[in-house]
Write an enzyme that holds these catalytic residues in place. Structure first.
Site, PDB file in Angstrom:
ATOM      1  N   CYS A 130      -7.574   8.857  -1.549  1.00 59.26           N
ATOM      2  CA  CYS A 130      -8.470   7.996  -2.326  1.00 59.26           C
ATOM      3  C   CYS A 130      -9.666   7.525  -1.503  1.00 59.26           C
ATOM      4  O   CYS A 130     -10.808   7.548  -1.959  1.00 59.26           O
ATOM      5  CB  CYS A 130      -7.710   6.806  -2.884  1.00 59.26           C
ATOM      6  SG  CYS A 130      -6.536   6.081  -1.769  1.00 59.26           S
ATOM      7  N   HIS A 243     -10.926   0.114  -3.785  1.00 55.20           N
ATOM      8  CA  HIS A 243     -11.142   0.270  -2.339  1.00 55.20           C
ATOM      9  C   HIS A 243     -12.630   0.055  -2.041  1.00 55.20           C
ATOM     10  O   HIS A 243     -13.493   0.509  -2.796  1.00 55.20           O
ATOM     11  CB  HIS A 243     -10.763   1.676  -1.891  1.00 55.20           C
ATOM     12  CG  HIS A 243      -9.289   1.949  -1.791  1.00 55.20           C
ATOM     13  ND1 HIS A 243      -8.311   1.006  -1.983  1.00 55.20           N
ATOM     14  CD2 HIS A 243      -8.645   3.115  -1.519  1.00 55.20           C
ATOM     15  CE1 HIS A 243      -7.115   1.555  -1.833  1.00 55.20           C
ATOM     16  NE2 HIS A 243      -7.270   2.830  -1.551  1.00 55.20           N
TER      17      HIS A 243
HETATM   18  C1  2RA Z   1      -3.446   4.089   0.343  1.00 57.27           C
HETATM   19  N1  2RA Z   1      -4.845   6.059   0.564  1.00 57.27           N
HETATM   20  O1  2RA Z   1      -4.476   3.464  -0.015  1.00 57.27           O
HETATM   21  C2  2RA Z   1      -3.476   5.575   0.561  1.00 57.27           C
HETATM   22  C3  2RA Z   1      -2.625   6.296  -0.446  1.00 57.27           C
HETATM   23  N2  2RA Z   1      -3.025   6.050  -1.765  1.00 57.27           N
HETATM   24  O2  2RA Z   1      -2.352   3.544   0.532  1.00 57.27           O
END
Ligand code: 2RA
EC number: 1.2.1.11
Length: 340
Positions: A130, A243
């Site tokens: 991601c 994120h």
């Molecule tokens: C996380 N990128 O954010 C890793 C797996 N989704 O935990």
């Protein structure tokens, strides 16, 4: 004429988003099957207006099915993806298992859609991590214009990246701060995540980096350009979904911030919200449920000759996983699995 589509791991965060996004984008589905592990057998999930009961991944026959979106983790992928692929179903896998396999294309459609044709080697296509997906969407158009030499990225990753249990842990620990009697020990994470940040995602590597940081390096090279140097610090933050990333870029030649902003405004999958005033930028809360990768705080890095800084935010369950997987299915359908 549409496709016969399977979603494996349909009861998890990403699996449920895959179903939502297939419906939201009107992906041409003639028939759909939702699979889960035996412990989640019969769990109901929704696909558009339809409620479906999950079937057993362990016994499912993929023969005659066109595309399988996998969101089951590397262990189950290792067992079931080759079975599905051998039965003629193209697997689009969200786990990290096949991402670094030279015989499996790793695809972010805005960056390397044509590489999807490499699926024929193993009948498998890999979805990136991601934190990589949202970053390369921004890097690719800038790289095409001014050739990137080096990227320094710090991530601020939400707990949904670790799954539903981590979201519950953040919620319970946050409540416990106001009700001290409710002691909620750290389970998913090594330290308390509520009102805290944890500079550790996935396992530690020999060189002191974490595997999450290694993934961003390896996957950026495979998707955009192996010559790009990347160094990452991946941090878990007390955010439920979304994120965020602070990205510093050094180019081979000077790229003016205004030209960079114009390039990003025109780039596929990107929404630029960048005003040098209160609220003139995106935060994770505002990206949830959206398809876009949001870019803010675009500005020169005057400490080096050809430097640029930017802020990048995206829904990690969507562009970071489910949306990108569905977009790969769309590209696969357009380029290889045409239906009358
Ligand atoms: C996380 N990128 O954010 C890793 C797996 N989704 O935990």
């Amino acid at each position: 004429m549409g496709y016969k589509v399977v979603v494996a791991g349909a009861t998890g965060n990403v699996g449920r988003e895959m179903l939502n996004i297939l419906a939201e984008r009107g992906f041409p589905v003639d028939e759909i099957a939702v699979l889960a592990s035996r412990k989640s057998l019969g769990t109901e999930v929704t696909f558009g207006e339809t409620t479906l009961k999950t079937k057993d991944l362990d016994t499912f026959d993929f023969t005659g099915w066109d595309i399988a979106l996998f969101a089951v983790g590397s262990t189950a992928t290792k067992k079931y993806a080759p079975i599905a692929a051998s039965q003629g179903c193209v697997v689009i896998d969200n786990s990290s298992l096949y991402r670094y396999d030279p015989d499996v294309p790793l695809i972010v459609p805005e960056c390397n859609a044509d590489a999807v044709m490499g699926y024929t080697k193993k009948n498998i296509i890999a979805n990136p991590n991601c934190s990589t997906a949202q970053m390369v969407v921004a890097l690719k158009p800038l790289h095409d214009r001014a050739k990137i030499k080096r990227v320094v990225v710090s991530t601020y990753q939400s707990v949904s990246g670790s799954g539903k249990e981590a979201m519950e842990e953040l919620w319970d620990q946050t409540k416990a701060v106001y009700n001290p009697t409710d002691d909620v020990p750290a389970k998913v994470y090594t330290k308390e995540i509520a009102f805290n940040v944890i500079p550790h995602i996935d396992v530690f590597m020999e060189d002191g980096s974490t595997k999450e940081e290694w993934k961003m390096v390896a996957e950026t090279k495979k998707i955009v350009d192996p010559a790009i140097k990347v160094t990452a610090t991946c941090v878990r933050v007390p955010v439920f979904v979304g994120h965020s990333e602070s990205i510093n870029i050094e180019f081979e030649e000077f790229l003016d911030e205004d030209e960079a902003r114009d390039i990003l405004r025109e780039a596929p999958g990107i929404m630029v919200i960048d005003k040098r005033e209160d609220g003139g930028y995106v935060t994770p809360k505002e990206c949830v449920g959206d398809f876009a990768t949001f870019i803010s705080r675009i500005r020169q890095d005057s400490t080096i000759d050809n430097g640029l800084n930017l802020w990048c935010v995206s829904d990690n369950l969507r562009k970071g996983a489910a949306l990108n997987a569905v977009q790969i299915a769309e590209v696969l359908g357009q380029k290889a699995l045409k239906k009358g």
